[in-house]
Design a protein around this motif. Structure first.
Motif, PDB file in Angstrom:
ATOM      1  N   TYR A 292       0.860  -1.176   0.000  1.00 34.73           N
ATOM      2  CA  TYR A 292       0.000   0.000   0.000  1.00 34.73           C
ATOM      3  C   TYR A 292       0.900   1.230   0.000  1.00 34.73           C
ATOM      4  CZ  TYR A 292      -4.362  -2.453   0.836  1.00 34.73           C
ATOM      5  OH  TYR A 292      -5.462  -3.243   0.694  1.00 34.73           O
ATOM      6  N   GLY A 293       0.796   2.055  -1.016  1.00 27.66           N
ATOM      7  CA  GLY A 293       1.656   3.225  -1.101  1.00 27.66           C
ATOM      8  C   GLY A 293       1.090   4.411  -0.365  1.00 27.66           C
TER       9      GLY A 293
ATOM     10  N   THR B 180      -1.292   4.982   1.822  1.00 28.17           N
ATOM     11  CA  THR B 180      -1.558   4.957   3.261  1.00 28.17           C
ATOM     12  C   THR B 180      -0.282   4.704   4.059  1.00 28.17           C
ATOM     13  OG1 THR B 180      -2.231   2.665   2.981  1.00 28.17           O
ATOM     14  CG2 THR B 180      -3.984   4.303   3.130  1.00 28.17           C
ATOM     15  N   GLY B 181       0.826   4.462   3.367  1.00 28.97           N
ATOM     16  CA  GLY B 181       2.092   4.435   4.081  1.00 28.97           C
ATOM     17  C   GLY B 181       2.709   3.074   4.323  1.00 28.97           C
TER      18      GLY B 181
ATOM     19  N   GLN C 186       1.433  -0.355   4.166  1.00 29.91           N
ATOM     20  CA  GLN C 186       0.822  -1.526   4.791  1.00 29.91           C
ATOM     21  C   GLN C 186       0.885  -2.735   3.844  1.00 29.91           C
ATOM     22  OE1 GLN C 186      -0.787   1.458   4.592  1.00 29.91           O
ATOM     23  NE2 GLN C 186      -0.706   2.158   6.710  1.00 29.91           N
ATOM     24  N   MET C 187       0.610  -3.902   4.402  1.00 25.63           N
ATOM     25  CA  MET C 187       0.629  -5.129   3.613  1.00 25.63           C
ATOM     26  C   MET C 187      -0.465  -5.101   2.541  1.00 25.63           C
ATOM     27  SD  MET C 187       0.192  -9.024   4.950  1.00 25.63           S
ATOM     28  CE  MET C 187      -1.519  -8.811   5.391  1.00 25.63           C
TER      29      MET C 187
ATOM     30  N   THR D  63       4.162  -2.295   7.180  1.00 26.24           N
ATOM     31  CA  THR D  63       3.888  -1.756   8.520  1.00 26.24           C
ATOM     32  C   THR D  63       2.847  -2.566   9.267  1.00 26.24           C
ATOM     33  OG1 THR D  63       2.222  -0.219   7.687  1.00 26.24           O
ATOM     34  CG2 THR D  63       4.478   0.609   7.854  1.00 26.24           C
ATOM     35  N   THR D  64       1.992  -3.297   8.550  1.00 26.08           N
ATOM     36  CA  THR D  64       1.020  -4.139   9.250  1.00 26.08           C
ATOM     37  C   THR D  64       1.431  -5.609   9.256  1.00 26.08           C
ATOM     38  OG1 THR D  64      -0.297  -4.153   7.229  1.00 26.08           O
ATOM     39  CG2 THR D  64      -0.986  -2.628   8.956  1.00 26.08           C
TER      40      THR D  64
ATOM     41  N   PRO E 256       4.918  -6.337  10.519  1.00 24.43           N
ATOM     42  CA  PRO E 256       6.252  -5.816  10.847  1.00 24.43           C
ATOM     43  C   PRO E 256       7.345  -6.881  10.866  1.00 24.43           C
ATOM     44  CG  PRO E 256       4.773  -5.700  12.757  1.00 24.43           C
ATOM     45  CD  PRO E 256       3.935  -6.070  11.584  1.00 24.43           C
TER      46      PRO E 256
END
Lengths: 362, 192, 261
Positions: C127-128, C130-131, C133-134, C145-146, C148
């Motif tokens: 996911y770009g 939203t920063g 995430q998987m 980030t989700t 880790p």
């Protein structure tokens, strides 16, 4: 416990864990991504489970299943995602399940923007999804209060078997402030075992069915009236609000909730310095709304100013509370634009000038 | 008494980090604090900023439209915040990346060649620490010792990074203090 | 002296800078789509559908008409446009979260109905917007980030191979996968996009081109390393090529013919 500097989103996540929540289902959306990220990192450490759903539609149905199993469960999102969750929320309210939903509001409608807003007041307090139901809605104004209210939200949800929404905005989610978690916390409501949960009956009790389908209209009406009785109890017992500066005479009563009330509190200080009499009334529960308390606070005021990050939503409840007894003014910004203390003070001064002119001409 | 400031620059200059450090240090000094970042599309490669409030009583508005202090790390930030600083307030300007003069005449100005100093100290990424040091030297908003402690904590295990960041912080502090001693900046008793 | 322009902005691309991060290949893919629309002479009757994700602002970067869809719903919006105006060329531009997570239902049913639209599916395994995430396409072990500690396939399952999955549908379609991390790959990607749009223009079938893309920002590496990462990690898991054509090419795993009905 010592104070810790935390982002609002992280404090909300930690509060859920402190409240014994072991389950989170959610979907990424700005400006609340730090909540699922925090839960993804933190839940495995306490033996909990984090699932990134394929959508908010799916997430809202996952929390339905988890809550029906009797576990404390939590999801968070922001406005467009909350819209998608309305399907699940309606089923959860209809099936009388306890869940906690955090909405870190952003500006809309549609895809809107990602900056702070209070434009989901109607959605949160007047329904949102289909059917005749209510959420209990809590609106924190600081990171500390967000942490406290999230913990209370789990107790309230369990006590009433009802979804509870914590309604914040992008500022609450993104700002950092000192937070303190109480080491020993007593639930804010008495809690009983969840004998209704569908956990497999093992043949030793009648089956528990989590359901909101009632095809017989008489049965459904009885169900509706049972829900209504529950909402009436909330109205009687759960109203929370706060007032500031009401100990001195005031001409104008400002009404605001969430971070906007913070901004107004600074305006209040500036106005006091300039010798202008103003006070602030802050609803903390948006449903139930503090109608009687607001009416009492407005009794000695000559005018009321409602301040919101919307085109005017809570103002409708203020009108209901005051029943035309006071002139009601409105100051709002939209689209993610913020209101400054200066703008609030300026508006209060203008209202006061108007009142004086009225006296002269009257 | 309330100190409020906006710190602004490019993403990647570490403006959010030094804002957080100020908030942590303020909390360690027993004050009430809030830290509010800009967020959104500008996070990706554009300008970013944060607002820090350090006060003796609970922080009212975390949103500050007219800050007492603006620390501007690049030209777009000077363009944006120069007009917003309160009269009598302070503009702390990173002259390494800003080659124009401040136009306001009713604010105090502290010029900090932050990148040049950081480069000279051998850690080009420590320009933010130079600026933070200068702010502390000029205003004494929080104690230098508290921030030094945070630097050691933030970069724990990386002795070289700690040393160069501490050097940057201290050099900035000396510069800020000098400017203040010259009468250009008075250590502030800000707000009411 | 006669000046010959040998390289210029495609007409279908708007003359504006994009917001994409340095080293992101969304820009390359935008350009390839625009070149194809120009070369096939379709741009004037093209309507694009933008997703939610990094390419949410795609409507600013093409000089064609556009709709902005809700997250994952681009194929549904495209269906509406195409059914209302079959004479238009309709394409949905979607990322991996938009198409393969929240919009999986919409894309599967759109493909299965055989809507005569083209989908440009940009897969960068994260996911770009939203920063970091998987994503459903995040590789096993890849850190997000989700997730880790890296994607754990025992909890999150394996990354979804969208091209292969859609190729299992019986409805005729053109389904291919390409990449743009080298100029040679980009040339092939353009050929596949050209075929996809040609099938649509001829009213033949649904078409989808999955394009492997980079995300240096959220992968946490410099752009050059990111292109190498595509070759080393993505291409082995996401093989390039044509998976299905309306003429009968079909590389998708199938049940035995007897079960085929």
């Amino acid at each position: 416990m010592a104070k810790k500097l935390m982002k609002g989103c992280e404090a909300i996540g930690e509060a859920a864990i402190k409240a014994g929540c072991k389950l989170f289902f959610g979907y990424p959306i700005t400006p609340q991504n730090e909540i699922p990220e925090y839960m993804a990192h933190r839940l495995p450490q306490v033996g909990g489970t984090f699932v990134q759903a394929e959508s908010e539609v799916a997430a809202s149905n996952m929390i339905y299943g988890a809550a029906g199993s009797g576990e404390r469960v939590f999801t968070s999102s922001s406005s467009p995602g909350i819209s998608l969750m309305q399907e699940g929320i309606s089923y959860i309210a209809g099936s009388e399940l306890p869940v906690v939903i955090v909405n870190i509001m952003r500006a809309g409608p549609g895809l809107g923007g990602i900056l702070p807003s209070q434009s989901d007041y109607f959605q949160a307090t007047k329904g949102g999804g289909h059917g005749d139901y209510r959420l209990l809605v809590l609106a924190p104004w600081s990171v500390q209060e967000a942490a406290d209210l999230v913990q209370d939200a789990f107790d309230l949800a369990d006590y009433y078997r009802n979804p509870v929404m914590v309604l914040g905005d992008g500022l609450i989610g993104q700002m950092m402030e000192p937070v303190e978690f109480r080491a020993e916390r007593t639930p804010c409501k008495p809690l009983s075992p969840k004998a209704w949960a569908a956990t497999g009956c093992n043949g030793d009790r009648p089956t528990n069915i989590i359901n909101s389908l009632f095809l017989d209209p008489e049965v459904l009406e009885r169900h509706n009236q049972k829900l209504k009785a529950k909402y009436d109890l909330m109205v009687r017992d759960e109203v929370r609000c706060a007032a500031y500066g009401t100990d001195r005479p005031y001409e104008v009563l400002i009404v605001a909730y969430g971070t906007v009330a913070r901004v107004c509190s600074t305006a209040l200080d500036d106005l006091r310095e300039d010798g202008v009499g103003a006070a602030l009334f802050r609803p903390i529960t948006l449903f139930p709304f503090p109608y009687a308390e607001l009416r009492a606070a407005a009794e000695t005021a000559r005018a009321v100013l409602v301040v919101e990050l919307s085109t005017g939503q809570m103002i409708e409840d203020v009108r209901l509370a005051l029943e035309g007894s006071r002139p009601i003014h409105f100051l709002g910004r939209q689209g993610g634009m913020l209101i400054s203390p200066e703008a609030v003070a300026e508006r209060v001064n203008a209202i006061c000038a108007g009142l004086r002119a009225e006296v002269r001409h009257g | 008494m309330q100190n409020d400031l906006i710190i602004a620059g490019f993403g990647g200059q570490g403006v959010l980090l030094i804002g957080k450090m100020l908030a942590y240090a303020g909390m360690a000094d027993g004050k009430e604090v809030s830290w509010l970042p800009s967020y959104g599309p500008e996070m990706r490669g554009g300008t970013c900023n944060c607002t820090v409030v350090i006060a003796d009583r609970p922080v009212g508005s975390p949103v500050v439209e007219r800050p007492w202090v603006a620390m501007v790390m690049n030209l777009p930030s000077l363009e944006k915040y120069e007009e917003m600083v309160k009269p009598g307030g302070l503009l702390l300007v990173n002259t390494s990346l800003i080659n124009r003069e401040v136009r306001r005449t009713d604010v105090r100005v502290v010029k900090v060649p932050a990148n040049e100093i950081a480069n000279r100290l051998g850690n080009p990424r420590a320009a933010n620490m130079v600026a933070l040091g200068a702010y502390l030297g000029a205003t004494r908003a929080v104690s230098l010792a508290a921030v030094e402690g945070l630097v050691r904590e933030t970069f724990a295990g990386k002795a070289k990074v700690i040393d160069s960041n501490l050097a940057a912080l201290q050099e900035g502090y000396a510069l800020g203090e000098r400017e203040a001693a010259d009468g250009k900046v008075v250590p502030q008793e800000v707000g009411a | 002296m006669v000046e010959t322009v040998v390289f210029a902005r495609p007409q279908a691309l708007a003359p504006v800078p994009t917001h994409y991060c340095p080293g992101c290949t969304h820009g390359v893919i935008h350009r390839l789509v625009a070149e194809v629309l120009d070369e096939l002479g379709l741009a004037q009757r093209t309507v694009g559908i933008a997703p939610v994700g990094c390419s949410v602002l795609a409507y600013n970067y093409f000089s064609t008409d556009f709709h902005e869809a809700a997250h994952g719903r681009a194929p549904a919006v495209a269906t509406g446009v195409k059914r209302a105006r079959p004479d238009l060329i309709v394409f949905a531009y979607q990322g991996d979260g938009d198409l393969a997570s929240i919009g999986m239902a919409e894309i599967v049913h759109c493909a299965n109905r055989g809507e005569k639209i083209t989908v440009v599916f940009v897969n960068n395994a994260i996911y770009g917007m939203t920063g970091g995430q998987m994503a459903p396409t995040t590789l096993p072990g890849q850190v997000a980030t989700t997730c880790p500690l890296g994607r754990d396939v025992s909890l999150a399952g394996y990354p979804i191979r969208v091209a292969e999955l859609l190729a299992t549908l019986r409805t005729p379609a053109f389904v291919a996968r390409a990449a743009v991390h080298t100029p040679l790959h980009a040339v092939t990607a353009k050929e596949m996009l050209r075929r996809a749009f040609r099938y649509q223009a001829e009213g033949t079938c649904f078409s989808l081109v999955e394009v492997l893309s980079t995300c240096p920002t959220n992968w946490g590496m410099p752009p050059v390393e990111a292109t190498e990462w595509v070759e080393k990690n993505m291409v082995p898991y996401y093989p390039l090529g044509v998976f299905k054509t309306p003429e009968g090419v079909d590389r998708a795993p199938r049940p035995a013919p007897a079960e085929e009905g």
